[in-house]
Scaffold this motif. Structure first.
Motif, PDB file in Angstrom:
ATOM      1  N   ALA A 170     -84.833  -9.196  47.877  1.00 23.76           N
ATOM      2  CA  ALA A 170     -86.018  -8.351  47.756  1.00 23.76           C
ATOM      3  C   ALA A 170     -86.086  -7.469  49.000  1.00 23.76           C
ATOM      4  O   ALA A 170     -86.250  -7.968  50.115  1.00 23.76           O
ATOM      5  N   TYR A 171     -85.921  -6.179  48.832  1.00 24.91           N
ATOM      6  CA  TYR A 171     -85.995  -5.263  49.967  1.00 24.91           C
ATOM      7  C   TYR A 171     -87.429  -5.212  50.489  1.00 24.91           C
ATOM      8  O   TYR A 171     -88.381  -5.219  49.698  1.00 24.91           O
ATOM      9  N   ASN A 172     -87.583  -5.141  51.797  1.00 22.60           N
ATOM     10  CA  ASN A 172     -88.942  -4.963  52.313  1.00 22.60           C
ATOM     11  C   ASN A 172     -89.400  -3.536  52.029  1.00 22.60           C
ATOM     12  O   ASN A 172     -88.641  -2.713  51.510  1.00 22.60           O
ATOM     13  N   GLU A 173     -90.642  -3.251  52.370  1.00 22.39           N
ATOM     14  CA  GLU A 173     -91.204  -1.960  51.943  1.00 22.39           C
ATOM     15  C   GLU A 173     -90.531  -0.758  52.599  1.00 22.39           C
ATOM     16  O   GLU A 173     -90.430   0.312  51.992  1.00 22.39           O
ATOM     17  N   ILE A 174     -90.036  -0.943  53.822  1.00 12.09           N
ATOM     18  CA  ILE A 174     -89.322   0.142  54.483  1.00 12.09           C
ATOM     19  C   ILE A 174     -87.992   0.389  53.787  1.00 12.09           C
ATOM     20  O   ILE A 174     -87.612   1.535  53.478  1.00 12.09           O
TER      21      ILE A 174
ATOM     22  N   ILE B   9     -98.551  -5.768  58.252  1.00  9.99           N
ATOM     23  CA  ILE B   9     -97.470  -6.626  58.715  1.00  9.99           C
ATOM     24  C   ILE B   9     -96.210  -6.397  57.886  1.00  9.99           C
ATOM     25  O   ILE B   9     -96.281  -6.088  56.690  1.00  9.99           O
ATOM     26  N   LEU B  10     -95.061  -6.529  58.538  1.00  9.75           N
ATOM     27  CA  LEU B  10     -93.782  -6.498  57.847  1.00  9.75           C
ATOM     28  C   LEU B  10     -93.161  -7.879  58.021  1.00  9.75           C
ATOM     29  O   LEU B  10     -92.659  -8.221  59.094  1.00  9.75           O
TER      30      LEU B  10
ATOM     31  N   ARG C  50     -91.609 -15.317  59.622  1.00  9.44           N
ATOM     32  CA  ARG C  50     -90.595 -14.410  60.153  1.00  9.44           C
ATOM     33  C   ARG C  50     -91.175 -13.001  60.132  1.00  9.44           C
ATOM     34  O   ARG C  50     -91.435 -12.454  59.064  1.00  9.44           O
ATOM     35  N   ILE C  51     -91.380 -12.431  61.289  1.00  8.31           N
ATOM     36  CA  ILE C  51     -92.048 -11.137  61.399  1.00  8.31           C
ATOM     37  C   ILE C  51     -91.053 -10.092  61.896  1.00  8.31           C
ATOM     38  O   ILE C  51     -90.457 -10.246  62.962  1.00  8.31           O
ATOM     39  N   GLN C  52     -90.872  -9.042  61.081  1.00  7.10           N
ATOM     40  CA  GLN C  52     -89.960  -7.965  61.466  1.00  7.10           C
ATOM     41  C   GLN C  52     -90.665  -6.866  62.259  1.00  7.10           C
ATOM     42  O   GLN C  52     -90.030  -6.015  62.851  1.00  7.10           O
ATOM     43  N   GLY C  53     -91.992  -6.877  62.239  1.00 11.89           N
ATOM     44  CA  GLY C  53     -92.747  -5.872  62.952  1.00 11.89           C
ATOM     45  C   GLY C  53     -94.020  -5.518  62.210  1.00 11.89           C
ATOM     46  O   GLY C  53     -94.472  -6.249  61.322  1.00 11.89           O
ATOM     47  N   VAL C  54     -94.603  -4.412  62.593  1.00 11.65           N
ATOM     48  CA  VAL C  54     -95.800  -3.882  61.929  1.00 11.65           C
ATOM     49  C   VAL C  54     -95.469  -2.482  61.434  1.00 11.65           C
ATOM     50  O   VAL C  54     -94.954  -1.654  62.196  1.00 11.65           O
ATOM     51  N   VAL C  55     -95.739  -2.236  60.169  1.00 12.51           N
ATOM     52  CA  VAL C  55     -95.502  -0.920  59.572  1.00 12.51           C
ATOM     53  C   VAL C  55     -96.718  -0.032  59.808  1.00 12.51           C
ATOM     54  O   VAL C  55     -97.848  -0.434  59.528  1.00 12.51           O
TER      55      VAL C  55
END
Length: 223
Positions: free
Chosen positions: A5-9, A51-52, A94-99
């Protein structure tokens, strides 16, 4: 075979690479002054931040979405709030960052999606989006690939057809919706590994602005 599942970015980039207009966004990973300033210069205001994380799918429920951000100070505060709420919601997330993304004006919300049927394969759908898709279930479906005639019929089977003739003083571009349906069908033909696409909402405008995918998820088979 595994699926991803691709993240939103990643999903937004995939759609943009295939000719579908998406919301401009950046990923913040530190929340420092220079990073905030660069994001603000790139996006402008108002902005949305969320959140991403692959472990936090329902971002609003976790308190990880902040709307209508109008300054760098508010952006910095939103970053801290979102990160704190994310860790409070799931400490080991698991946090990739903030969009951070442009907060685009409201319009008519549509849905365009792809699902995989065990018997028929990939199926394209279109209809009203947002919360209305759950309330009205006013969608039309066709097996991919579709023809232009199929796209016309799909549109005519949903309330979007009436919106294209005029709704509350706005007339929406029928050709634009048909073009997006054709692009999504072609996308799946080109990449049969796609299992699902969910564009909801696809924001439609009656004033010449392009239809824009606000939220999207792409799921593909991967090796």
């Amino acid at each position: 075979m595994a699926v991803k599942a691709y993240n939103e970015i990643e999903s937004a980039k995939y759609l943009a690479d295939n000719g579908i207009c998406t919301v401009k966004s950046v990923i913040l990973t530190e929340g420092t002054g220079p990073e905030i300033a660069a994001a603000a210069a790139e996006l402008g205001f108002p902005a949305v931040m969320k959140i991403l994380s692959d472990d936090i799918l329902h971002k609003t429920d976790a308190g990880c979405v902040v709307l209508n951000i109008r300054s760098e100070k508010e952006m910095a505060a939103a970053y801290e709030k979102i990160m704190a709420n994310a860790l409070a919601f799931k400490a080991d997330a698991r946090i990739q960052g903030v969009v951070a993304e442009q907060m685009i004006p409201s319009g008519l919300e549509a849905l365009v999606g792809v699902s995989t049927d065990p018997q028929f394969g990939q199926v394209l759908m279109v209809g009203l989006g947002g919360v209305l898709v759950e309330l009205l279930k006013a969608v039309s479906m066709r097996v991919i690939p579709i023809s232009r005639d199929d796209a016309e019929e799909m549109l005519d089977e949903t309330p979007l057809a009436q919106a294209c003739k005029g709704l509350r003083g706005s007339v929406y571009d029928r050709e634009e919706i048909i073009d997006i349906l054709m692009k999504v069908s072609a996308m799946v033909e080109k990449d049969p590994a796609i299992r699902e696409i969910d564009i909801n909402p696809l924001m439609l405008y009656g004033d010449g602005r392009k239809a824009t995918a606000v939220d999207a998820v792409v799921i593909r088979e991967v090796d």
